[in-house]
Motif scaffolding. Sequence first.
Motif, mmCIF file in Angstrom:
data_model
loop_
_atom_site.group_PDB
_atom_site.id
_atom_site.type_symbol
_atom_site.label_atom_id
_atom_site.label_comp_id
_atom_site.label_asym_id
_atom_site.label_seq_id
_atom_site.Cartn_x
_atom_site.Cartn_y
_atom_site.Cartn_z
ATOM 1 N N LEU A 1 3.353 138.986 65.874
ATOM 2 C CA LEU A 1 1.742 139.747 65.062
ATOM 3 C C LEU A 1 0.980 138.869 65.830
ATOM 4 C CD1 LEU A 1 3.666 138.694 61.561
ATOM 5 C CD2 LEU A 1 2.737 141.364 62.631
ATOM 6 N N GLY B 1 5.859 146.562 59.871
ATOM 7 C CA GLY B 1 6.568 147.733 61.442
ATOM 8 C C GLY B 1 5.813 148.980 61.028
ATOM 9 N N THR C 1 -2.352 142.053 58.470
ATOM 10 C CA THR C 1 -1.116 141.274 59.549
ATOM 11 C C THR C 1 -0.171 142.416 58.934
ATOM 12 O OG1 THR C 1 -2.712 139.821 59.540
ATOM 13 C CG2 THR C 1 -0.491 139.556 60.528
ATOM 14 N N ARG D 1 11.202 144.853 63.291
ATOM 15 C CA ARG D 1 10.914 144.207 62.091
ATOM 16 C C ARG D 1 11.465 144.298 60.891
ATOM 17 N NH1 ARG D 1 6.715 142.236 64.173
ATOM 18 N NH2 ARG D 1 4.999 143.361 66.456
ATOM 19 N N ARG E 1 9.665 147.685 66.673
ATOM 20 C CA ARG E 1 8.926 148.039 65.152
ATOM 21 C C ARG E 1 10.204 147.760 64.552
ATOM 22 N NH1 ARG E 1 7.596 152.340 62.220
ATOM 23 N NH2 ARG E 1 8.822 153.564 63.003
ATOM 24 N N LYS F 1 1.851 145.404 59.580
ATOM 25 C CA LYS F 1 1.732 145.299 60.977
ATOM 26 C C LYS F 1 3.631 144.734 60.734
ATOM 27 C CE LYS F 1 -1.781 144.501 64.247
ATOM 28 N NZ LYS F 1 -2.761 143.638 63.877
ATOM 29 N N ALA F 2 3.759 143.639 60.211
ATOM 30 C CA ALA F 2 5.281 142.605 60.350
ATOM 31 C C ALA F 2 6.180 143.823 59.464
ATOM 32 C CB ALA F 2 4.791 141.612 59.052
#
Lengths: 329, 298
Positions: free
Chosen positions: A65, B198, B192, A92, A89, B195-196
């Motif tokens: 991150l 995905g 954030t 994750r 991606r 984003k984590a």
Amino acid sequence: MSETLLEVQHLKKYFPIRKGLWNKTRGYVKAVDDISFSVRRGETFGLVGESGCGKSTTGRSILRLIEPSEGKVIFEGREITGLPDEAMRKQRRDMQIVFQDPFSSLDPRHSVQRILEEPLIVHGIKSRKERQQRIEKLIDVVGLTRTHLHRYPHQFSGGQRQRIGIARALTLQPKLIVADEPVSALDVSIQSQVINLLQDLQNEFRLTYIFIAHDLSVVKHICDRVAVMYLGRIVEIANKHQLYDMPQHPYTQALLSAVPEPDPDLKRQRIILQGEVPSPANAPVGCAFHTRCPKAMQVCTEVRPQLLDTGGGHMTACHLYTPASSGME
Amino acid sequence: MAEVTVNPSAATAPVMEEVSGPWRDAWRAFRKNKTALAGLVIIVFFIFIALIAPLIAPFDYKEQQLMDRLKPPSSTHWFGTDDLGRDLFTRVLYGARISLWVGFFSVIGSIVAGTALGIIAGYFGKWADMIISRLFDILLAFPSILLAIAIVAILGPSLQNALYAIAIVNIPTYGRLVRAKVLSLKNEEYITSAKAIGMKNMRILLSHILPNSLTPIIVQGTLGIAHAIIEAAALGFLGLGAQPPEPEWGKMLSDSRQFIQKAPWTVVFPGVSIMLTVLGFNLLGDGLRDVLDPRMKN
């Protein structure tokens, strides 16, 4: 149990300090300065240290991150540092994060339903029925009810929001969860509930945690192994019994002596450290702790101590425990 | 919707609960805000007039009755007539169409362009931010009316071009607003966490950043319409906006200014119309700010 899930090798994160008209780089804040450790599948790995020591940056760098400056992160044998965007991606799914502040980690404009559904949509679970089933199961698991699904974050208390945050992290059935101070923002009475929830979930879903905290008694309760950080470096890693019963590094000793003791009659030696934590933009040469260490020696100001096994998996980065250090390099 | 009936477990429980959400809460607060409601009433009134102008106007706005020049208000000509014998009531009614049209569409244009640029600058930063922000600085370095005049001078004087000019001049207002908002949103943990999870950048922008930057845009946009109407009137007054015989309020003011002494009604009615519309949008804008901006709460 002893299988390695995550390995961090020589991870560094330097933030450039830019100044002046042309934004020239005038130095670096070494938030994470060359740390290595590995996390076993199913364990809870604690990361402790005072604020500003780089523990959150470490957690976020592992998940990319924050993009690490150097070093490798290896997850299930696969190096994820340097993975292209699309592959990262997908990766994750397996690694999630729970944030410290439950008031800023949920989008105020999204209902709980949408917050929990989003990860599933993003990762291509097309069937609406399947998504709904998963969401409803999760909301039960974290101790909320289905009626909560249609509410918005501002209608919940801090503890409930944190449960929602945990549920969101779980939607993708990850293997690793980085818990970035998940209880520090909560009332003490709520803290224990959330910690118990995390432990229950760990048993149910075989989760691995990296548990970042500054509260040593919480860490002692939940963690199997603990790494102590100081100024972007790991000074000691040990299982919790070794660490709490026989701390080796002078910093760990000082830190542990500061934990409040419930018994007022119990007399003990409190180690008071002198001075302030040096700036990570200008860390001391040699051992980062030597400016405040009660046991500092000449060698500490010159050579950076390596993190070495002092027996039984107890690793310490201190010249006191490496008699051969004078001969090193 | 069909899904809800198929799935009985989802349908039963939530129906009982009072529906709540950020927008509904805002509407509830808005209803209690008297001045904002007054603003809304004024605006709705003018929109209504603009829509039904052809139905209620007693004359054609172009029709000249040279025998009836500069007649004071009477039962046939409610607002009197101008120097060419045109019915002012009719012209003021049609003027509402023009002013609202220019106001809405120039602001929509500025918002679309400004938001897109602001989001790109704020979210991606670095050289994109550098280029876009300097562009805004350049636009802001000119007095806005001067820049609008220059743009109209290049494009040629017409109402359409006045609208473009006003839209372009106001892009930085929204652009900077959005950029600042995005910069603060970017550090929120829910971004954030997106984003984590995905999420792709585009999806984060559309699903999280844009909805959360909407409230200041709405407030600024409402106030901006008032501003745009005045700018359009100013351009019309200077002869750079609406061309005769279009009944633009600003143009009507400038055409009649030599008769202020002799026939004040020629100036009063268009002038009051401009003032009322602008007042309406300002009241509404202030009210929306009170309701939508959390910093203004208590």
